[in-house]
Structure formats: C-alpha cells, structure tokens
Design a protein around this motif. Structure first.
Motif, short mmCIF file in Angstrom:
data_model
loop_
_atom_site.label_atom_id
_atom_site.label_comp_id
_atom_site.label_asym_id
_atom_site.label_seq_id
_atom_site.Cartn_x
_atom_site.Cartn_y
_atom_site.Cartn_z
N ALA A 57 0.84 -1.21 0.00
CA ALA A 57 0.00 0.00 0.00
C ALA A 57 0.87 1.25 0.00
O ALA A 57 0.55 2.24 -0.68
CB ALA A 57 -0.93 -0.01 1.21
N ASP A 72 -7.15 3.74 -6.22
CA ASP A 72 -7.77 2.42 -6.02
C ASP A 72 -6.76 1.48 -5.37
O ASP A 72 -6.65 0.31 -5.72
CB ASP A 72 -8.25 1.84 -7.35
CG ASP A 72 -7.10 1.54 -8.30
OD1 ASP A 72 -5.99 2.09 -8.08
OD2 ASP A 72 -7.28 0.74 -9.23
N GLU A 74 -6.55 -0.10 -2.63
CA GLU A 74 -7.02 -1.35 -2.03
C GLU A 74 -7.09 -2.46 -3.07
O GLU A 74 -6.67 -3.60 -2.82
CB GLU A 74 -8.39 -1.14 -1.38
CG GLU A 74 -8.90 -2.35 -0.62
CD GLU A 74 -10.19 -2.09 0.13
OE1 GLU A 74 -10.88 -3.07 0.46
OE2 GLU A 74 -10.52 -0.91 0.37
#
Length: 204
Positions: A57, A72, A74
């Motif tokens: 992440a 986006d 995730e």
C-alpha cells in the motif's frame, strides 16, 4: 512502480495505468499465474512477490501520487499480494535477488518496515523460493543496473518512470539472463541472508 504484463503491454502502460493500480496489478497477477520459472532482481525495494499488504500500500501510494491516477490502492494491493500464492505451487520456482538497500529503503512507518522484514525472514523457508541478498559491500561482477523480472526465460520486464519495457528479443534476453547469473554470484543465501535481514530489523 508496477509492471504491465502481456495484455497490459499491448494496451499500453499509460492507458492501463490511467485507470488506477488495480488493472495493472490484476494483469500482472495473470502473468505470474502462467509462469513456471521466475527470476527477478530488485536492488532498492522488496519484490512485489514478497510484499506485505501494508508495504504494498505504501509503494502504490507513491505511484498514485506521482502519476495522479485514481486512488484504487485497495484493489491494487489485493492483486499485488495475491501473487505470492503461486510461489512453489505445482512445481513453480521463484528465484529472487534483493539488494541489501531494499532492507533499509523505508516505505510507510517503521512498523510497516518491521512487518515487511519479518515477512522476508519467513520467506527464506518457503518451498519453491530461493531468496538471495546482495550485501552492500559485495564485490559485483556486473554493473548493478535497475530491477528486472524474467518470466520462463522468454520475457523480461524492466521498470522505469516512463513505464515498463517488455523484452522478448532473444539477444537482449540473453543479456539479462547473463546479468542475473553474475548478480547471483555476489548474493548470500540461507543463514547469511537471514543475518542481513535481522541486522536491518534491529535498526528499524
């Protein structure tokens, strides 16, 4: 950074990345799924195949912010970390070289790096995975260059700010195969690799 696989390469880095990190990562996941033998070199960050969700992440956050693409993360993280399921599956083999700097380049908060280093320690025992680390003071037999991935010894992906280059020309492929062999000769494995990871962990 992310690397566009076969369909992504055909569609174009800019087109695919414009939709966010998810499409690129899902396409790359498809490439890993069809690969039987993978070798990769990552001098300054942990290979995507071994990243924790938190580390991934943090890396993808830099990609989103740099390119100004849809957030986006995730979806990108889910597809990126799913690659690890194929390590050792059905006889697949993965040989990954990391530069020692990858153990110290900080993505995210210190706890993110600690989690990532613990993950690398666990990975040294994964069936189907050979993990080598090139010490910072190792004698190199080839210019270190940038990171690259070789899929079934028939395709190379090279990353950069301008996107990724897909190489299938046999003469150019041979150069990357040769470079990997020479880099591999400077790496340490097993307990010596774990010692380097544990040293980095002690300072994080």
């Amino acid at each position: 950074m992310t690397i566009p696989p076969p369909d992504a390469a055909a569609q174009g880095w800019d087109d695919l990345l414009r939709a966010g990190t998810g499409p690129v990562q899902r396409s790359f996941l498809d490439l890993v799924r069809t690969t039987r033998e993978y070798v990769g070199y990552s001098p300054e960050l942990v290979s995507g195949l071994l990243q924790t969700p938190e580390y991934a992440a943090a890396v993808l956050r830099l990609v989103v912010d740099f390119y100004g693409i849809p957030d986006d993360i995730e979806a990108g993280v889910a597809a990126r970390t799913a690659r690890a399921q194929y390590i050792g599956q059905e006889g697949r083999s993965f040989h990954i070289l990391l530069g020692e700097q990858a153990l110290y380049t900080e993505f995210g908060a210190p706890e993110v790096m600690r989690g990532q280093l613990h993950r690398l320690l666990e990975a040294t025992d994964l069936p189907g995975l050979t993990l080598g680390i090139i010490p910072a003071r190792a004698r190199l037999l080839v210019h270190p260059g940038g990171g690259f991935s070789i899929f079934d010894y028939s395709r190379v992906e090279v990353e950069g700010y301008r996107g990724a280059e897909t190489i299938t020309n046999q003469d150019r492929l041979a150069l990357f195969r040769k470079a990997f062999v020479l880099l591999r000769s400077s790496a340490v494995y097993g307990q010596a690799a774990r010692d380097l990871i544990e040293s980095a962990l002690a300072t994080t």
